[in-house]
Design a protein around this motif. Sequence first.
Motif, short mmCIF file in Angstrom:
data_model
loop_
_atom_site.label_atom_id
_atom_site.label_comp_id
_atom_site.label_asym_id
_atom_site.label_seq_id
_atom_site.Cartn_x
_atom_site.Cartn_y
_atom_site.Cartn_z
N SER A 268 2.96 -11.22 3.69
CA SER A 268 2.54 -12.62 3.60
C SER A 268 2.16 -12.92 2.16
CB SER A 268 1.36 -12.90 4.53
OG SER A 268 0.93 -14.24 4.40
N TRP A 269 2.94 -13.82 1.54
CA TRP A 269 2.65 -14.25 0.18
C TRP A 269 2.39 -15.76 0.20
CZ3 TRP A 269 7.39 -11.42 0.86
CH2 TRP A 269 7.35 -10.10 0.41
N ASP A 270 1.41 -16.20 -0.59
CA ASP A 270 1.06 -17.62 -0.60
C ASP A 270 0.44 -17.96 -1.96
OD1 ASP A 270 -0.08 -20.20 -0.22
OD2 ASP A 270 -0.19 -19.86 1.92
N ARG A 271 0.99 -18.95 -2.65
CA ARG A 271 0.49 -19.32 -3.98
C ARG A 271 -0.93 -19.85 -3.93
NH1 ARG A 271 2.51 -23.53 -6.56
NH2 ARG A 271 1.58 -22.77 -8.50
N THR A 272 -1.38 -20.33 -2.78
CA THR A 272 -2.73 -20.87 -2.69
C THR A 272 -3.79 -19.78 -2.54
OG1 THR A 272 -2.63 -21.17 -0.28
CG2 THR A 272 -1.82 -22.97 -1.65
N ARG A 273 -3.35 -18.52 -2.36
CA ARG A 273 -4.28 -17.39 -2.28
C ARG A 273 -4.24 -16.58 -3.57
NH1 ARG A 273 -1.79 -15.73 2.93
NH2 ARG A 273 -1.02 -13.98 1.71
N GLN A 274 -5.35 -15.99 -3.92
CA GLN A 274 -5.39 -15.13 -5.09
C GLN A 274 -4.83 -13.74 -4.81
OE1 GLN A 274 -9.59 -15.37 -6.34
NE2 GLN A 274 -8.92 -16.58 -8.08
N VAL A 275 -4.96 -13.29 -3.59
CA VAL A 275 -4.56 -11.93 -3.21
C VAL A 275 -3.60 -12.02 -2.02
CG1 VAL A 275 -5.37 -9.67 -2.41
CG2 VAL A 275 -6.76 -10.99 -4.03
N GLN A 276 -2.49 -11.25 -2.08
CA GLN A 276 -1.48 -11.29 -1.03
C GLN A 276 -1.64 -10.09 -0.08
OE1 GLN A 276 -0.06 -14.18 -1.24
NE2 GLN A 276 -0.98 -14.45 -3.27
N THR A 277 -1.02 -10.17 1.09
CA THR A 277 -1.27 -9.17 2.13
C THR A 277 0.01 -8.49 2.60
OG1 THR A 277 -1.07 -10.76 3.95
CG2 THR A 277 -3.24 -10.52 2.93
N PHE A 278 -0.17 -7.26 3.11
CA PHE A 278 0.91 -6.47 3.69
C PHE A 278 0.29 -5.61 4.79
CE2 PHE A 278 3.33 -2.30 3.30
CZ PHE A 278 4.39 -2.71 4.08
N ASP A 279 0.81 -5.76 5.99
CA ASP A 279 0.28 -5.02 7.14
C ASP A 279 1.38 -4.15 7.74
OD1 ASP A 279 -2.10 -6.38 6.83
OD2 ASP A 279 -1.62 -7.91 8.32
N ILE A 280 1.01 -2.94 8.15
CA ILE A 280 1.96 -2.05 8.80
C ILE A 280 1.29 -1.36 9.99
CG2 ILE A 280 3.36 -1.56 6.76
CD1 ILE A 280 1.88 1.09 6.46
N THR A 281 2.11 -0.89 10.90
CA THR A 281 1.65 0.00 11.95
C THR A 281 2.34 1.34 11.76
OG1 THR A 281 1.32 -1.81 13.51
CG2 THR A 281 1.50 0.40 14.43
N VAL A 282 1.54 2.40 11.66
CA VAL A 282 2.06 3.75 11.46
C VAL A 282 2.04 4.46 12.81
CG1 VAL A 282 1.72 5.96 10.29
CG2 VAL A 282 1.29 3.82 9.07
N ALA A 283 3.21 4.93 13.25
CA ALA A 283 3.33 5.68 14.51
C ALA A 283 3.20 7.17 14.19
CB ALA A 283 4.66 5.38 15.18
N ASP A 284 1.97 7.67 14.26
CA ASP A 284 1.65 9.04 13.85
C ASP A 284 1.71 9.96 15.08
OD1 ASP A 284 0.65 11.30 12.63
OD2 ASP A 284 -1.43 10.58 12.59
N LYS A 285 2.87 10.56 15.33
CA LYS A 285 3.06 11.31 16.58
C LYS A 285 2.24 12.59 16.63
CE LYS A 285 7.14 13.89 15.04
NZ LYS A 285 8.56 14.22 15.34
N ASP A 286 1.86 13.14 15.47
CA ASP A 286 1.08 14.38 15.45
C ASP A 286 -0.41 14.14 15.28
OD1 ASP A 286 3.40 15.98 15.68
OD2 ASP A 286 3.78 15.74 13.53
N GLY A 287 -0.81 12.92 14.99
CA GLY A 287 -2.23 12.63 14.80
C GLY A 287 -2.79 13.16 13.50
N LYS A 288 -1.93 13.42 12.52
CA LYS A 288 -2.41 13.99 11.26
C LYS A 288 -2.81 12.93 10.24
CE LYS A 288 0.52 18.13 11.62
NZ LYS A 288 1.63 18.90 11.00
N LEU A 289 -2.33 11.72 10.40
CA LEU A 289 -2.55 10.69 9.39
C LEU A 289 -3.75 9.79 9.69
CD1 LEU A 289 1.15 9.66 8.70
CD2 LEU A 289 -0.45 10.62 7.04
N ALA A 290 -4.30 9.88 10.89
CA ALA A 290 -5.46 9.04 11.22
C ALA A 290 -6.62 9.40 10.29
CB ALA A 290 -5.85 9.24 12.68
N PRO A 291 -7.10 8.46 9.47
CA PRO A 291 -8.09 8.80 8.44
C PRO A 291 -9.51 8.98 8.98
CG PRO A 291 -7.61 6.47 8.37
CD PRO A 291 -6.69 7.06 9.40
N TRP A 292 -10.20 9.96 8.40
CA TRP A 292 -11.63 10.16 8.60
C TRP A 292 -12.38 9.91 7.29
CZ3 TRP A 292 -14.42 10.98 12.95
CH2 TRP A 292 -13.75 11.36 14.12
N LEU A 293 -11.85 10.45 6.20
CA LEU A 293 -12.53 10.40 4.90
C LEU A 293 -11.93 9.30 4.02
CD1 LEU A 293 -12.71 14.25 4.18
CD2 LEU A 293 -14.42 12.80 5.32
#
Length: 391
Positions: free
Chosen positions: A34-59
């Motif tokens: 999502s990009w918009d000239r009226t905003r100062q900061v633009q956004t990017f969202d993803i869904t990660v399908a982590d089949k092994d459960g190794k990428l789910a963050p703790w730290l």
Amino acid sequence: MTGSRSGEGITVYVWYGGRLAYPDALPVSDWQFSWDRTRQVQTFDITVADKDGKLAPWLLEDPLGVGGSRLQVRYNVGGAGSINLGWYRITRPSPDERWHSYRIDDAGRVNPDSPVPAGKKDVLVSGGATIRVQANDLAVMIKADQLLAPESPQGANPTVVGEIRRLAGDIVPVVAAAGVTDRPVNKTLIYERDRLDAIQALCKSIACDYRMNGEGQLEVYPVTKQAPVATLKGGEEGLLVKVDREQQYDGLYNRFVVTGTGTDTPVRAIAEITAGPLSVYGPHGRVPTFYESNMISTRDQAYDYARTMKDTHLAGLTVDLKVTCLPIPHVQQGDWVNVGNPVVNGQAFTLAGMVKAINQPSNGTVPGPCTVVVECSYTDVQTALAGVDRG
């Protein structure tokens, strides 16, 4: 890039401290820009399908943690190569983990005071995780790095682009697009606490704006009319799906009231729109806007500023076209495009305008239709419609 394309998608790598934080491309199951000239900061969202459960963050320093990880994003154009879409700072990961419990044999094991029988034990096995990751372009880091105290331009002969480089240069690289005209900046200027506000104000002073480009650079670009980088039209080899438009009553001023407070007795002047659909004598009614400044001390100065406000308002009137089209990853907010085939009474015409906003979602892993808001000059629309029989 025209119609009948296949095999498109994105590739996302995660970096931390200048190194790959995960050796492979992230297993992304859906995404949205999502990009918009009226905003100062633009956004990017993803869904990660982590089949092994190794990428789910703790730290904080985990690959998908918020302690500095960045996403490098590329758009794959079928078999024709890729386009860099930019670098994004992870700002909010939300993991949803799943675990499965199994009871297995473990000869000789004793489980006192437990419902688990002797010779058995319970184990938990990861069922993977779904991680929703919210990210922002690197302008978010400029926004966060506030000035510790008010500052003024530095150096013997500071310029606008030079000051932007000084303010942002140790956070992100700064480049100027074609058409940018630099000029000296007043050394008495004072930047308050917000670094990004200062950069945006500097850009506006030379009729420019900024955006983060595909290389992760802060790019200063002109907001004046430029050559179109794409034509959004229908047809067999076209990109266009449909065009909608909307109008908004708010902000349609026709009285511009300026008060100068630079003397003991304030001075006031009014400029009005007296012709056309916004005339103060017409059905639109009277809608004033006000400005006050201690830099204005005479009635002539006040009237000149009021007239400038009126002229700027009229020149800035736009018709926003909401375009649904095939993905256009080579187009950024602030680019100029031609929009073809808005049909009036069976007749087609083409309008040029600046891209105000782009929303590019996915349909699973593949890109879905793109929504683009294109700002077209009201004068250009009037001119184009003048030659069209609207019935």
